[in-house]
Design a protein around this motif. Structure first.
Motif, PDB file in Angstrom:
ATOM      1  N   ARG A 162      -1.246  -4.491   7.569  1.00  0.00           N
ATOM      2  CA  ARG A 162      -1.977  -5.728   7.923  1.00  0.00           C
ATOM      3  C   ARG A 162      -3.483  -5.477   7.996  1.00  0.00           C
TER       4      ARG A 162
ATOM      5  N   SER B  93      -6.219  -7.318   5.669  1.00  0.00           N
ATOM      6  CA  SER B  93      -7.316  -8.108   6.249  1.00  0.00           C
ATOM      7  C   SER B  93      -8.664  -7.609   5.760  1.00  0.00           C
TER       8      SER B  93
ATOM      9  N   ALA C  71      -9.353  -8.572   2.239  1.00  0.00           N
ATOM     10  CA  ALA C  71      -9.607 -10.013   2.102  1.00  0.00           C
ATOM     11  C   ALA C  71     -10.857 -10.442   2.880  1.00  0.00           C
ATOM     12  N   HIS C  72     -11.547  -9.479   3.489  1.00  0.00           N
ATOM     13  CA  HIS C  72     -12.759  -9.744   4.272  1.00  0.00           C
ATOM     14  C   HIS C  72     -12.477 -10.697   5.432  1.00  0.00           C
ATOM     15  N   ARG C  73     -11.306 -10.508   6.056  1.00  0.00           N
ATOM     16  CA  ARG C  73     -10.930 -11.286   7.238  1.00  0.00           C
ATOM     17  C   ARG C  73     -11.029 -10.391   8.463  1.00  0.00           C
ATOM     18  N   ALA C  74     -11.175 -11.027   9.612  1.00  0.00           N
ATOM     19  CA  ALA C  74     -11.175 -10.281  10.870  1.00  0.00           C
ATOM     20  C   ALA C  74      -9.821  -9.597  11.038  1.00  0.00           C
TER      21      ALA C  74
ATOM     22  N   ASP D 110      -6.338  -8.315  12.501  1.00  0.00           N
ATOM     23  CA  ASP D 110      -5.312  -8.792  13.412  1.00  0.00           C
ATOM     24  C   ASP D 110      -5.429  -7.992  14.712  1.00  0.00           C
TER      25      ASP D 110
END
Length: 187
Positions: A74, A78, A81-84, A86
């Motif tokens: 995960r 993340s 995908a340049h997401r914060a 989890d």
């Protein structure tokens, strides 16, 4: 009767090799390669720097290792995908990274030997630390999904042009090329 374990390596980073212990991820044919304590100890023995005995893991540590593997997956997803990250995944990886890692020592024979009071957990700590390093480094841009239809593995593309498609040319790449030849062959 003891089972002989052989785990896939060669993804380019220890954390990516660890992810491969869930073979065929995301498919109906997914295979758990760390189902029990014996398998986890065998993985640490093969993939870690210090010897791990079959009794060095227990059921609780197997569950911890499986949770860690999924948290790593995960976090890498993340980060790619340049997401914060989890929150739970971040906490699990940070907790694993905080454990003692194997330490080197020079044996009387002149060989380098590694030691850890808890070799399996120490190897997992190395994997967690490698994950943190990978997701915060430029190497993250070279992490690829294997183009093999049923593979699901991630790998570090170290090819000069950065166009590698398969986790292994010997397995997934060879299989894909054979399938392409079969499709092209006259009926």
């Amino acid at each position: 009767m003891s089972t002989t374990h052989r785990f896939r390596q060669g993804a380019g980073r220890p954390c990516l090799d660890f992810l491969r212990t869930l073979r065929h991820r995301g498919t109906s044919g997914a295979v758990e390669e760390l189902p029990d304590a014996e398998s986890l100890a065998a993985w640490a023995r093969q993939c870690g720097p210090c010897p791990a005995a079959p009794g060095d893991a227990d059921h609780a540590l197997v569950h911890t290792a499986q949770e860690l593997r999924e948290a790593i997956h995960r976090l890498i997803g993340s980060a790619r995908a340049h997401r914060a990250p989890d929150t739970r995944a971040r906490e699990l990886v940070n907790r694993a990274a905080a454990h003692a890692v194997p330490v080197p020592g020079l044996a009387a024979s002149g060989r380098l030997e590694w030691h850890a009071d808890d070799p399996v957990r120490a190897t997992l700590a190395l994997v967690a630390r490698d994950t943190l390093d990978l997701i915060t480094s430029p190497a993250l841009d070279r992490v690829r999904d294997c183009a093999g239809t049923a593979c699901g593995a991630l790998f570090l593309d170290t090819s000069r042009p950065g166009t590698r498609r398969w986790c292994s040319m010997d397995t997934c790449g060879n299989r894909a090329k054979k399938e392409a030849l079969r499709r092209k062959a006259p009926a």
